[in-house]
Write a protein that holds these residues in place. Structure first.
Motif, PDB file in Angstrom:
ATOM      1  N   ASN A 138      44.321  29.488  42.364  1.00  0.00           N
ATOM      2  CA  ASN A 138      44.946  30.057  43.556  1.00  0.00           C
ATOM      3  C   ASN A 138      44.706  29.235  44.815  1.00  0.00           C
ATOM      4  O   ASN A 138      45.540  29.228  45.723  1.00  0.00           O
ATOM      5  CB  ASN A 138      44.452  31.487  43.786  1.00  0.00           C
ATOM      6  N   ASP A 139      43.553  28.547  44.896  1.00  0.00           N
ATOM      7  CA  ASP A 139      43.246  27.825  46.139  1.00  0.00           C
ATOM      8  C   ASP A 139      43.686  26.364  46.115  1.00  0.00           C
ATOM      9  O   ASP A 139      43.375  25.597  47.024  1.00  0.00           O
ATOM     10  CB  ASP A 139      41.741  27.917  46.444  1.00  0.00           C
ATOM     11  N   ILE A 140      44.411  25.952  45.090  1.00  0.00           N
ATOM     12  CA  ILE A 140      44.954  24.585  45.028  1.00  0.00           C
ATOM     13  C   ILE A 140      46.326  24.574  45.699  1.00  0.00           C
ATOM     14  O   ILE A 140      47.188  25.397  45.381  1.00  0.00           O
ATOM     15  CB  ILE A 140      45.063  24.096  43.566  1.00  0.00           C
ATOM     16  N   LYS A 141      46.530  23.654  46.615  1.00  0.00           N
ATOM     17  CA  LYS A 141      47.794  23.591  47.362  1.00  0.00           C
ATOM     18  C   LYS A 141      48.764  22.556  46.794  1.00  0.00           C
ATOM     19  O   LYS A 141      49.983  22.755  46.831  1.00  0.00           O
ATOM     20  CB  LYS A 141      47.517  23.270  48.836  1.00  0.00           C
ATOM     21  N   THR A 142      48.234  21.445  46.280  1.00  0.00           N
ATOM     22  CA  THR A 142      49.090  20.398  45.732  1.00  0.00           C
ATOM     23  C   THR A 142      48.540  19.922  44.388  1.00  0.00           C
ATOM     24  O   THR A 142      47.318  19.865  44.193  1.00  0.00           O
ATOM     25  CB  THR A 142      49.187  19.186  46.679  1.00  0.00           C
ATOM     26  N   LYS A 143      49.427  19.562  43.507  1.00  0.00           N
ATOM     27  CA  LYS A 143      49.038  19.054  42.196  1.00  0.00           C
ATOM     28  C   LYS A 143      48.296  17.721  42.338  1.00  0.00           C
ATOM     29  O   LYS A 143      48.745  16.835  43.057  1.00  0.00           O
ATOM     30  CB  LYS A 143      50.296  18.867  41.344  1.00  0.00           C
TER      31      LYS A 143
END
Length: 329
Positions: free
Chosen positions: A211-216
């Motif tokens: 959930n707290d990852i914004k970009t791959k």
């Protein structure tokens, strides 16, 4: 016909189900959605007409529910106010996917409703439970969002009102392949709880949705993904196997695709413990705690010659016809 559909947004599964159902529901009438809770992380491409903070889940750091955080964020006065404000008498049909505010609103306004979804299946005593039942857990399943009538969804037809899972079109129309990676979706675990175990397996590639990852991005043998339906569907369709919680929709889709599954139910989450019991009956490996041997458990899981059952997809049109017939019966 005007249809009110309540979505419990304590996770992404309820929303995914509603998105898949929406075009089918439109054939019966005009649909307005009520979104209750704020745990969901998916983009919601639905006509949400009403919203409430409702009751949301809060997690401990590594795999459990934090009941203190859950309790202190509940606002009884606001819940009552939101329930009283819902204009349910303007609708011909009220469909409730396990939302307590809608259930309360029906009681206050003396409006009929039907519970539709996975949690409705637990009204039946034939639906699998863990060896040690929880009195509080059973009370929540049966009394959190009661309706006079129920249409349940589950892995198997444990009772006559229970139907197969709603499988997304993207999954039904997919041509599954094995690209060799392991998909990971465990929303109750933070990054540093599992990262070391995955890094101990440099020959394996992991697609980890957080959930707290914004970009791959990729670090070592782990590619980190934001929780995104398009990314997730592609990863699941092409994975060797998936490590996920004790939810319902994701294991059902993985079984439909013929993928290996390792289930880690959220600790102290009774519904997930019940789902884990059902998965065990199907022969799916279930892990109740993660320790320093997690990397070895992953290797053994991948090497085990497990025969996975075939999962049938719900015939949505027929199930909705049953739902509306049941509602007016």
């Amino acid at each position: 016909m005007k249809i009110f559909y309540a979505i419990q947004a304590t996770g992404n599964g309820h929303i995914s189900r509603a998105v898949q159902l929406y075009p089918y529901l439109q054939k019966f009438g005009e649909v307005d959605f009520f979104l209750s809770g704020n745990n969901a992380s998916l983009d919601i491409n639905l006509p949400i007409k009403f919203k409430s903070e409702g009751c949301s889940l809060h997690y401990s750091k590594c795999g459990g529910l934090d009941y203190w955080d859950i309790a202190k964020n509940i606002k009884p006065r606001q819940i009552y106010k939101d329930a009283d404000a819902l204009p349910l008498k303007n609708y011909d049909v009220v469909i409730n996917d396990f939302d307590s505010i809608t259930s309360l609103a029906c009681k206050l306004q003396k409006v009929h409703s039907i519970q539709f979804g996975h949690q409705a299946s637990f009204i039946s005593s034939k639906t699998p439970r863990p060896e040690k039942k929880s009195i509080m857990g059973e009370m929540i399943l049966k009394h959190y969002a009661p309706s006079p009538k129920n249409i349940g969804l589950h892995f198997d037809k444990y009772d006559d009102f229970i139907y197969p899972p709603i499988i997304k079109d993207e999954i039904i129309n997919a041509e599954p392949k094995n690209a060799g990676h392991i998909t990971v979706y465990l929303p109750s675990f933070q990054k540093d709880c599992l990262e070391n175990a995955f890094n101990k397996l440099p020959n394996l590639k992991f697609h980890w949705f957080l959930n707290d990852i914004k970009t791959k991005h990729t670090i070592k043998n782990v590619t980190y993904f934001p929780v995104n339906q398009q990314y997730f569907n592609k990863s699941l369709i092409n994975c060797e196997g998936i490590i996920t919680g004790g939810g319902f929709e994701t294991p059902a889709e993985a079984l439909y695709l013929g993928k290996k599954i390792l289930s880690i139910p959220i600790r102290k989450h009774y519904e997930q413990e019940c789902n884990a019991a059902a998965l065990k009956k199907l022969g799916i490996p279930v892990l109740y705690d993660v320790d320093d041997n997690f990397d070895l458990i992953i290797e053994n899981w991948l090497d085990s010659p497990i025969k996975y059952p075939t999962m049938k997809a719900n015939n949505i049109k027929e199930t909705l016809e049953v739902l509306f017939d049941t509602y007016y019966d």
